[in-house]
Design a protein around this motif. Structure first.
Motif, PDB file in Angstrom:
ATOM      1  N   UNK A  73       0.833  -1.208   0.000  1.00  0.00           N
ATOM      2  CA  UNK A  73       0.000   0.000   0.000  1.00  0.00           C
ATOM      3  C   UNK A  73       0.868   1.260   0.000  1.00  0.00           C
ATOM      4  N   UNK A  74       2.037   1.199   0.616  1.00  0.00           N
ATOM      5  CA  UNK A  74       2.957   2.343   0.585  1.00  0.00           C
ATOM      6  C   UNK A  74       3.443   2.577  -0.843  1.00  0.00           C
ATOM      7  N   UNK A  75       3.732   1.493  -1.540  1.00  0.00           N
ATOM      8  CA  UNK A  75       4.148   1.620  -2.944  1.00  0.00           C
ATOM      9  C   UNK A  75       3.044   2.322  -3.739  1.00  0.00           C
ATOM     10  N   UNK A  76       1.797   1.924  -3.491  1.00  0.00           N
ATOM     11  CA  UNK A  76       0.668   2.584  -4.148  1.00  0.00           C
ATOM     12  C   UNK A  76       0.586   4.054  -3.786  1.00  0.00           C
ATOM     13  N   UNK A  77       0.883   4.365  -2.527  1.00  0.00           N
ATOM     14  CA  UNK A  77       0.865   5.765  -2.089  1.00  0.00           C
ATOM     15  C   UNK A  77       1.909   6.579  -2.852  1.00  0.00           C
ATOM     16  N   UNK A  78       3.074   5.973  -3.060  1.00  0.00           N
ATOM     17  CA  UNK A  78       4.132   6.671  -3.814  1.00  0.00           C
ATOM     18  C   UNK A  78       3.672   6.898  -5.248  1.00  0.00           C
ATOM     19  N   UNK A  79       3.122   5.867  -5.844  1.00  0.00           N
ATOM     20  CA  UNK A  79       2.642   5.974  -7.227  1.00  0.00           C
ATOM     21  C   UNK A  79       1.531   7.010  -7.359  1.00  0.00           C
ATOM     22  N   UNK A 114       1.412   9.721  -5.645  1.00  0.00           N
ATOM     23  CA  UNK A 114       1.946  11.047  -5.353  1.00  0.00           C
ATOM     24  C   UNK A 114       1.586  11.575  -3.976  1.00  0.00           C
ATOM     25  N   UNK A 115       1.412  10.700  -3.015  1.00  0.00           N
ATOM     26  CA  UNK A 115       1.069  11.132  -1.657  1.00  0.00           C
ATOM     27  C   UNK A 115       2.221  11.921  -1.049  1.00  0.00           C
ATOM     28  N   UNK A 116       1.944  12.772  -0.077  1.00  0.00           N
ATOM     29  CA  UNK A 116       2.992  13.596   0.547  1.00  0.00           C
ATOM     30  C   UNK A 116       4.079  12.741   1.223  1.00  0.00           C
ATOM     31  N   UNK A 117       5.285  13.263   1.196  1.00  0.00           N
ATOM     32  CA  UNK A 117       6.436  12.546   1.749  1.00  0.00           C
ATOM     33  C   UNK A 117       6.279  12.248   3.241  1.00  0.00           C
ATOM     34  N   UNK A 118       5.650  13.153   3.975  1.00  0.00           N
ATOM     35  CA  UNK A 118       5.451  12.910   5.403  1.00  0.00           C
ATOM     36  C   UNK A 118       4.589  11.668   5.617  1.00  0.00           C
ATOM     37  N   UNK A 119       3.525  11.534   4.840  1.00  0.00           N
ATOM     38  CA  UNK A 119       2.669  10.354   4.930  1.00  0.00           C
ATOM     39  C   UNK A 119       3.463   9.094   4.602  1.00  0.00           C
ATOM     40  N   UNK A 120       4.261   9.173   3.560  1.00  0.00           N
ATOM     41  CA  UNK A 120       5.064   8.021   3.139  1.00  0.00           C
ATOM     42  C   UNK A 120       6.068   7.637   4.220  1.00  0.00           C
ATOM     43  N   UNK A 121       6.728   8.623   4.778  1.00  0.00           N
ATOM     44  CA  UNK A 121       7.726   8.352   5.819  1.00  0.00           C
ATOM     45  C   UNK A 121       7.081   7.699   7.034  1.00  0.00           C
ATOM     46  N   UNK A 122       5.905   8.185   7.413  1.00  0.00           N
ATOM     47  CA  UNK A 122       5.200   7.597   8.562  1.00  0.00           C
ATOM     48  C   UNK A 122       4.839   6.146   8.288  1.00  0.00           C
ATOM     49  N   UNK A 123       4.342   5.864   7.116  1.00  0.00           N
ATOM     50  CA  UNK A 123       3.937   4.499   6.792  1.00  0.00           C
ATOM     51  C   UNK A 123       5.143   3.568   6.651  1.00  0.00           C
ATOM     52  N   UNK A 124       6.213   4.074   6.054  1.00  0.00           N
ATOM     53  CA  UNK A 124       7.429   3.258   5.944  1.00  0.00           C
ATOM     54  C   UNK A 124       8.016   2.970   7.325  1.00  0.00           C
ATOM     55  N   UNK A 125       7.905   3.932   8.219  1.00  0.00           N
ATOM     56  CA  UNK A 125       8.375   3.722   9.594  1.00  0.00           C
ATOM     57  C   UNK A 125       7.573   2.594  10.248  1.00  0.00           C
ATOM     58  N   UNK A 126       6.273   2.570  10.015  1.00  0.00           N
ATOM     59  CA  UNK A 126       5.429   1.518  10.578  1.00  0.00           C
ATOM     60  C   UNK A 126       5.818   0.145  10.028  1.00  0.00           C
ATOM     61  N   UNK A 127       6.100   0.075   8.736  1.00  0.00           N
ATOM     62  CA  UNK A 127       6.532  -1.187   8.123  1.00  0.00           C
ATOM     63  C   UNK A 127       7.858  -1.624   8.723  1.00  0.00           C
ATOM     64  N   UNK A 128       8.768  -0.687   8.828  1.00  0.00           N
ATOM     65  CA  UNK A 128      10.091  -0.975   9.384  1.00  0.00           C
ATOM     66  C   UNK A 128       9.980  -1.505  10.819  1.00  0.00           C
TER      67      UNK A 128
END
Length: 91
Positions: A25-31, A33-47
């Motif tokens: 779903x994060x990959x979809x968010x990147x595709x 064009x979601x904001x970087x802050x949202x992406x960073x938060x979600x990637x942190x959760x995955x990590x």
């Protein structure tokens, strides 16, 4: 040689599958064009989910596999292994 399934393995598998779905779903968010802050938060959760799975796996191995291997050792070596297992919980 296949090792025995430990009691924590099903929970680890479930956590990793959830993290895998979340990563998709994060990959979809990147595709999208979601904001970087949202992406960073979600990637942190995955990590964090993957790190917790790894910790659980390592602790399980230390508690069961290393503990069983130490059973036949002299008492001084058993104590050293017990101390190692105790301090490893802080990693």
């Amino acid at each position: 040689m296949k090792e025995a399934l430990h009691s924590t393995h099903p929970a680890i598998i479930k956590r990793l599958k959830r993290a895998g779905g979340h990563l998709q779903s994060v990959i979809g968010m990147i595709e999208d064009g979601r904001p970087c802050l949202d992406l960073a938060q979600q990637l942190h959760a995955v990590e964090k989910a993957i790190a917790e799975a790894k910790k659980t796996l390592i602790r399980d191995h230390l508690d069961h596999c290393l503990g069983e291997a130490a059973e036949s050792l002299p008492e001084a070596q058993k104590q050293s292994i017990a101390e190692f297992k105790a301090i490893a919980k802080y990693l």
